[in-house]
Design an enzyme around this catalytic site. Structure first.
Site, PDB file in Angstrom:
ATOM      1  N   ARG A 177       0.840  -1.197   0.000  1.00 24.26           N
ATOM      2  CA  ARG A 177       0.000   0.000   0.000  1.00 24.26           C
ATOM      3  C   ARG A 177       0.880   1.253   0.000  1.00 24.26           C
ATOM      4  O   ARG A 177       1.832   1.340   0.760  1.00 24.26           O
ATOM      5  CB  ARG A 177      -0.910  -0.001   1.233  1.00 24.26           C
ATOM      6  CG  ARG A 177      -1.807  -1.224   1.210  1.00 24.26           C
ATOM      7  CD  ARG A 177      -2.888  -1.202   2.252  1.00 24.26           C
ATOM      8  NE  ARG A 177      -3.676  -2.420   2.143  1.00 24.26           N
ATOM      9  CZ  ARG A 177      -4.675  -2.747   2.942  1.00 24.26           C
ATOM     10  NH1 ARG A 177      -5.025  -1.923   3.925  1.00 24.26           N
ATOM     11  NH2 ARG A 177      -5.341  -3.875   2.766  1.00 24.26           N
TER      12      ARG A 177
ATOM     13  N   GLU B 243      -7.123  -1.494  14.858  1.00 23.65           N
ATOM     14  CA  GLU B 243      -7.669  -2.417  13.856  1.00 23.65           C
ATOM     15  C   GLU B 243      -6.679  -3.523  13.517  1.00 23.65           C
ATOM     16  O   GLU B 243      -5.505  -3.297  13.242  1.00 23.65           O
ATOM     17  CB  GLU B 243      -7.995  -1.623  12.582  1.00 23.65           C
ATOM     18  CG  GLU B 243      -8.484  -2.532  11.454  1.00 23.65           C
ATOM     19  CD  GLU B 243      -8.628  -1.781  10.125  1.00 23.65           C
ATOM     20  OE1 GLU B 243      -8.709  -0.540  10.142  1.00 23.65           O
ATOM     21  OE2 GLU B 243      -8.666  -2.468   9.084  1.00 23.65           O
TER      22      GLU B 243
ATOM     23  N   ARG C 284       1.755   0.696  10.329  1.00 23.84           N
ATOM     24  CA  ARG C 284       1.339   1.121   8.988  1.00 23.84           C
ATOM     25  C   ARG C 284       2.548   1.045   8.061  1.00 23.84           C
ATOM     26  O   ARG C 284       3.412   1.912   8.072  1.00 23.84           O
ATOM     27  CB  ARG C 284       0.783   2.550   9.050  1.00 23.84           C
ATOM     28  CG  ARG C 284       0.087   3.019   7.772  1.00 23.84           C
ATOM     29  CD  ARG C 284      -0.569   4.377   7.981  1.00 23.84           C
ATOM     30  NE  ARG C 284      -1.598   4.323   9.011  1.00 23.84           N
ATOM     31  CZ  ARG C 284      -2.859   3.934   8.791  1.00 23.84           C
ATOM     32  NH1 ARG C 284      -3.255   3.611   7.587  1.00 23.84           N
ATOM     33  NH2 ARG C 284      -3.732   3.896   9.775  1.00 23.84           N
TER      34      ARG C 284
ATOM     35  N   SER D 122     -10.707  -6.460   9.230  1.00 22.48           N
ATOM     36  CA  SER D 122     -11.861  -5.746   8.720  1.00 22.48           C
ATOM     37  C   SER D 122     -12.650  -6.746   7.881  1.00 22.48           C
ATOM     38  O   SER D 122     -12.109  -7.321   6.941  1.00 22.48           O
ATOM     39  CB  SER D 122     -11.387  -4.566   7.861  1.00 22.48           C
ATOM     40  OG  SER D 122     -12.457  -3.700   7.586  1.00 22.48           O
TER      41      SER D 122
ATOM     42  N   ARG E 186       0.254  -6.811  12.233  1.00 16.56           N
ATOM     43  CA  ARG E 186      -0.336  -6.217  13.437  1.00 16.56           C
ATOM     44  C   ARG E 186      -0.540  -7.258  14.527  1.00 16.56           C
ATOM     45  O   ARG E 186      -0.469  -6.934  15.718  1.00 16.56           O
ATOM     46  CB  ARG E 186      -1.655  -5.522  13.090  1.00 16.56           C
ATOM     47  CG  ARG E 186      -1.414  -4.248  12.286  1.00 16.56           C
ATOM     48  CD  ARG E 186      -2.647  -3.396  12.135  1.00 16.56           C
ATOM     49  NE  ARG E 186      -2.338  -2.199  11.350  1.00 16.56           N
ATOM     50  CZ  ARG E 186      -3.218  -1.277  10.997  1.00 16.56           C
ATOM     51  NH1 ARG E 186      -4.496  -1.412  11.356  1.00 16.56           N
ATOM     52  NH2 ARG E 186      -2.863  -0.224  10.293  1.00 16.56           N
TER      53      ARG E 186
END
Length: 427
Positions: free
Chosen positions: A262, A349, A277, A352, A391
């Site tokens: 990403r 998070e 991130r 999802s 994560r």
RNA sequence: GGAGAGAUGGCUGAGUGGUCGAAAGCGGCGGUUUGCUAAACCGUUGUACAGUAUAAAGCUGUACCGAGGGUUCGAAUCCCUCUCUCUCCGCCA
């Protein structure tokens, strides 16, 4: 993509649903465009019909040795007229398509109205955040302290938002991935798949990342370019693109481990520290293709499968339903799982899970044959992280840290760690 | 990277400028026959969009023979570009 028929016949309902997202749908403008499109399409088809008929006539006359010159003269200007109308039709059609591709999905009634992540609604909490008798560190200090996490080296090689893991920590990530794959494939009925990490733009159009989120993707300089997958959702969901699935094949349930890439454009300054991130991270993804009637239940099931991972790892988490201001572009309804991070004293998070209903299926023409009607109909697609490995690694480091700087290996991962019960400082 | 062959409906496969959405076979579905199964025989069999009509079914038109462009009154068929598959050679984890 929303059903174009719905855009025509129920523009007001569509507009008010999308308004919950703060998205303005110009139903009147769309209807006007579509009206012109219809008129032009009828015209084009009539012209073509005329052309086909006269071509047939000419063929017949010729085979009977008649003079075809007058017939040819009669269709002289037909071609130019058709070409002109056809060109205009093409322009209108692509304008309509651009509008349709730019519309976010309709929201489920359960989705709470809100403007941003502060309005997401908590559904449940699982597990008790551990009480530390020392000041808990964050994962960066733990990993660097163990000598297994090196952001300086990563920066030298690739710049910011990358990490280098060594030794027991690298092994722990591999163990996590193995554990998650085994759980989903062995206990939850998913078929493990291995898929490409580089995809064509069509695949990203299918799942909804394009055309709107071009800037979030990495792509190669090839022509046409390859895109690096931002999630396994893209290649795995596209497994059913342009196909008609028999009812007996449903539900289809796939699990895949892939790296995810990403660009994180627009998130400068957010989560710059550590592994939260990154431009590149590992994730185990769950994807389901189901009959429309079952997709709501499937979302509950799929989310439950992701929860099992956190439960088995003993990681406290909470489950929230995303509000209309925070939910993803293509999603109809989304649950996030947020894991407790002692280093941040916050839930973050880690998964999802979304029901896309027919939004992706329509874009990629993924259908099933409904035995009741015998006709091909759009199927429903869902996906969810089960879970993000990077994560999860962060969560394990922070939740299982000890006062001496070591990290206890969660019981569920012991079979994958080659006998190591603790991550210790390298000697 | 070099040389060659190919891509047609669920599958196999015919079709080299007109009546071809496409032969034939297989498969699927419906039926006849039958104690059951099998076999035989008969019929049927794609997708999308638009128009029209309806309680439904339907009827009409258009498009689709790997993709895109071109030639032509007319293209599965001729030409160009691309993609993919297969075979051989080279290289390679």
């Amino acid at each position: 993509m929303i059903d174009p028929k719905l855009l025509r016949t129920s523009a007001d309902e569509v507009a008010s649903n999308l308004a919950r997202r703060n998205f303005q749908f110009d139903g009147e403008g769309y209807a006007n465009l579509d009206c012109r499109r219809k008129a032009l399409q009828v015209e084009v088809e009539n012209l073509r019909s005329e052309r086909n008929a006269s071509a047939k006539r000419i063929g017949k006359a010729k085979s009977q040795g008649e003079d075809i010159a007058p017939l040819l003269a009669a269709v002289e200007d037909l071609g130019a007229k058709l070409e002109d109308a056809d060109k205009n039709l093409g322009i209108l059609q692509s304008e309509l398509r651009n509008i349709e591709l730019g519309l976010p999905n309709l929201l489920h009634d359960d989705v709470p109205v809100g403007t941003n992540e502060d309005d997401n609604r908590e559904i449940l909490r699982w597990g008790e955040p551990r009480k530390f008798d020392f000041e808990p560190l964050d994962h960066v200090d733990i990993g660097v302290g163990l000598g297994t996490l090196d952001f300086d080296a990563a920066a030298r090689i690739s710049g910011s938002r990358f990490s280098v893991m060594q030794g027991s920590l690298a092994r722990l990530q591999r163990a996590l991935i193995q554990f998650m794959l085994d759980t989903h494939a062995g206990e939850h009925g998913y078929e493990e798949v291995y898929v490409p990490y580089l995809v064509q733009s069509e695949a990203l159009f299918g799942t909804g990342q394009l055309p709107k989120f071009e800037n979030d993707q990495f792509k190669t300089i090839d022509d046409p370019p390859f895109y690096l997958i931002p999630t396994a959702e893209v290649p795995v969901t596209n497994l059913v693109r342009d196909s008609i699935i028999e009812a007996t094949e449903l539900p289809m349930k796939f699990v895949a481990h892939t790296p995810c890439f990403r660009s994180e454009a627009g998130s400068y300054g957010r989560d710059t520290r550590g592994m939260i991130r990154q431009h590149q991270f590992e994730k185990v993804e769950l994807v389901q293709m189901v009959e429309p009637a079952n997709s709501n239940a499937a979302l509950e099931e799929l989310t439950g499968h992701a929860e099992v991972i956190l439960q088995k790892l003993g990681l406290p988490y909470r489950k929230i339903i995303l509000c209309s201001g925070d939910i993803g572009f293509g999603s109809h309804k989304t649950y996030d799982l947020e894991v407790w991070l002692p280093g941040q004293q916050a839930y973050r998070e880690i998964s999802s899970c979304s029901n896309y209903v027919d939004f992706q299926a329509r874009r990629m023409q993924a259908r099933w044959r409904n035995p009741e009607t015998g006709k091909p109909e759009l199927l429903h697609t869902l996906n969810g992280s089960g879970v993000a490995a990077g994560r999860a690694l962060v969560a394990i480091l922070e939740n299982y840290q000890e006062a001496d700087g070591s990290v206890t290996v969660p019981a569920a991962l012991l079979p994958y760690m080659g006998g190591a019960e603790k991550l210790m400082r390298k000697t």
